[in-house]
Write an enzyme that holds these catalytic residues in place. Sequence first.
Site, mmCIF file in Angstrom:
data_model
loop_
_atom_site.group_PDB
_atom_site.id
_atom_site.type_symbol
_atom_site.label_atom_id
_atom_site.label_comp_id
_atom_site.label_asym_id
_atom_site.label_seq_id
_atom_site.Cartn_x
_atom_site.Cartn_y
_atom_site.Cartn_z
ATOM 1 N N ASP A 141 11.341 -34.357 -47.451
ATOM 2 C CA ASP A 141 12.295 -35.404 -47.797
ATOM 3 C C ASP A 141 11.531 -36.730 -47.779
ATOM 4 O O ASP A 141 10.305 -36.712 -47.809
ATOM 5 C CB ASP A 141 13.492 -35.366 -46.840
ATOM 6 C CG ASP A 141 14.762 -35.903 -47.485
ATOM 7 O OD1 ASP A 141 14.673 -36.934 -48.176
ATOM 8 O OD2 ASP A 141 15.838 -35.309 -47.300
ATOM 9 N N HIS B 196 9.792 -36.945 -50.775
ATOM 10 C CA HIS B 196 10.548 -37.631 -51.822
ATOM 11 C C HIS B 196 10.092 -39.075 -51.979
ATOM 12 O O HIS B 196 10.777 -39.886 -52.576
ATOM 13 C CB HIS B 196 12.050 -37.608 -51.509
ATOM 14 C CG HIS B 196 12.657 -36.239 -51.555
ATOM 15 N ND1 HIS B 196 13.941 -35.987 -51.161
ATOM 16 C CD2 HIS B 196 12.140 -35.049 -51.932
ATOM 17 C CE1 HIS B 196 14.201 -34.675 -51.300
ATOM 18 N NE2 HIS B 196 13.117 -34.100 -51.753
#
Length: 443
Positions: free
Chosen positions: A257, A280
């Site tokens: 993430d 991310h």
Amino acid sequence: MAILSTLITTIPLLATAFAAPNQGHYGRLPKDLIAPHVQALPYAPTNFRPAVPQRQHGHGKVCTVQSGSRDAGPHIIAAARKCNHGGTVYFPPGDYLIASAVDLTFLQDIDFAIWGNISFLQDAKYWETQTFQYNYQGAKFFWRFGGTNVNIYGSGKGVIDGDGPYWWGAMANDSTTQRPILFGTDGLHHATISGLTMRNPPNWFNLIANSSNILISDLSLQVDPQPKATPAKNTDGWDTYRSSNVVIQNSVIVNTDDCVSFKPNSTSVIVQNLSCTGSHGISVGSLGQYIGEVDLVEDVYVYNVTMANAGNFARIKVWAGAEASADGLSGGGMGSVRNVTYDHLYSDSNDEVVTLTQCYYSVNQTMCDRYPANLEINDVTFKNIWGTTSKKYDPRVGSLVCSSPEVCHNIYASNIHLEPPSGNDATYTCVNLDDSDLDINCV
Ligand SMILES: *[C@@H]1O[C@H](CO)[C@@H](O)[C@H](O)[C@H]1NC(C)=O
Ligand SMILES: *[C@@H]1O[C@H](CO)[C@@H](O)[C@H](O)[C@H]1NC(C)=O
Ligand SMILES: *[C@@H]1O[C@H](CO)[C@@H](O)[C@H](O)[C@H]1NC(C)=O
Ligand SMILES: *[C@@H]1O[C@H](CO)[C@@H](O)[C@H](O)[C@H]1NC(C)=O
Ligand SMILES: *[C@@H]1O[C@H](CO)[C@@H](O)[C@H](O)[C@H]1NC(C)=O
Ligand SMILES: *[C@@H]1O[C@H](CO)[C@@H](O)[C@H](O)[C@H]1NC(C)=O
Ligand SMILES: *[C@@H]1O[C@H](CO)[C@@H](O)[C@H](O)[C@H]1NC(C)=O
Ligand SMILES: *[C@@H]1O[C@H](CO)[C@@H](O)[C@H](O)[C@H]1NC(C)=O
């Protein structure tokens, strides 16, 4: 209390201790027990003042937490109370299982030398009623650090292990499983956090909340590859929230993430010399999700970061006006993103490298244009960026989407050299912004 005190040994640590290592107990102390001297380099916020190591002004006690107990929690709290105001809490090599919530928000002039492996009882049901719980994004902590002048360091030996596979498995069975954040600060000021390995967090690795003058350096954050049925979830590296004067540097992150995420009211934050893989990206936001709230992210500098195999790299996410969202309720929050710079970025096969959106979660661009964001974006720079992208959006390598030129000013992009795998010229989507300051190929 009697039991506790036998488990904590107090050893006076005098200035002469290291000069004469064979006297008294001192010879048994690891030489490198004293907090390392970590410095924010090459950049630091103005008036940045992280912690001073305790030897410079403390009473010099060492409080040793013994490994192997059924619940290290009470021993850690007792050691911290005993060594507060100038001492060092020492975790020798060994295993420390925390099986009850640990509130360390009373800290004042204290160091934590973590040479062991800290983990948390694997019992999601039990922790449901035990963790420290916050309104913000349902954040929960097993333990939390707060106070002033604190050094927390692993010197390359300490491990904080979240046993993520247990929590991700529990989540696959029951999606409402509450998963605590691995490491949390709440009201921590003038602190360093360094030299620790953090593994497989149930949720985010770190939430730095209500804190200031925090230097984070030389950490290794690692999520192990997981089976498809029980993927690692929400493993953000660092989230900053209501915090200012924070430096995150010299660390290696492998996760799934955000690598770093600047949440509401993160100001004067510097991120430098990170290597992120699989994430991310380094994200501002999302901001402006809630009507009536004011979110600020200002004076952020991201420098010398390498990112590999990530969805995004430099990313700013702001919600459009609420009416533009599918539920008509999310978005429309106020605030500002101002003075955010991404400089010296190295991209290795990321999907999209430069992303700015002020239409986050808007149903479509028409609706976003009609109901622009209330949250303004000003003075954002993307510069000195090199490397490759993945084939996902080839030849697009970026997108800069404002909801209206009225609420999006001074967006700069220059000296960006990205090569999509096709060999075609890199392109960018540019919407609702003055492209005279953009030295990129908007299509
Ligand atoms: C740390 O301890 C936990 C719990 O005993 C264990 O699952 C984990 O493998 C250990 N991690 C390391 C790096 O030793
Ligand atoms: C999830 O369910 C499986 C199958 O019922 C079970 O074996 C496993 O222990 C459960 N995991 C957790 C963490 O509850
Ligand atoms: C931060 O401070 C606010 C205001 O005192 C408090 O309500 C909140 O619980 C604190 N912690 C977090 C993580 O928001
Ligand atoms: C950058 O970070 C890496 C990984 O932590 C470290 O080995 C290296 O010394 C750092 N470089 C600088 C210039 O601090
Ligand atoms: C940038 O990061 C690299 C790799 O981590 C490091 O070797 C280098 O010294 C850093 N450069 C600067 C100027 O900090
Ligand atoms: C952020 O700061 C602004 C301005 O001081 C304040 O109005 C707002 O309530 C703060 N938001 C949070 C989440 O703390
Ligand atoms: C922008 O932010 C950087 C990094 O925090 C800071 O050094 C600089 O002074 C800020 N510039 C302005 C004009 O506020
Ligand atoms: C955008 O969404 C609105 C609301 O759902 C819809 O009425 C409109 O037709 C859509 N416009 C386009 C261009 O898709």
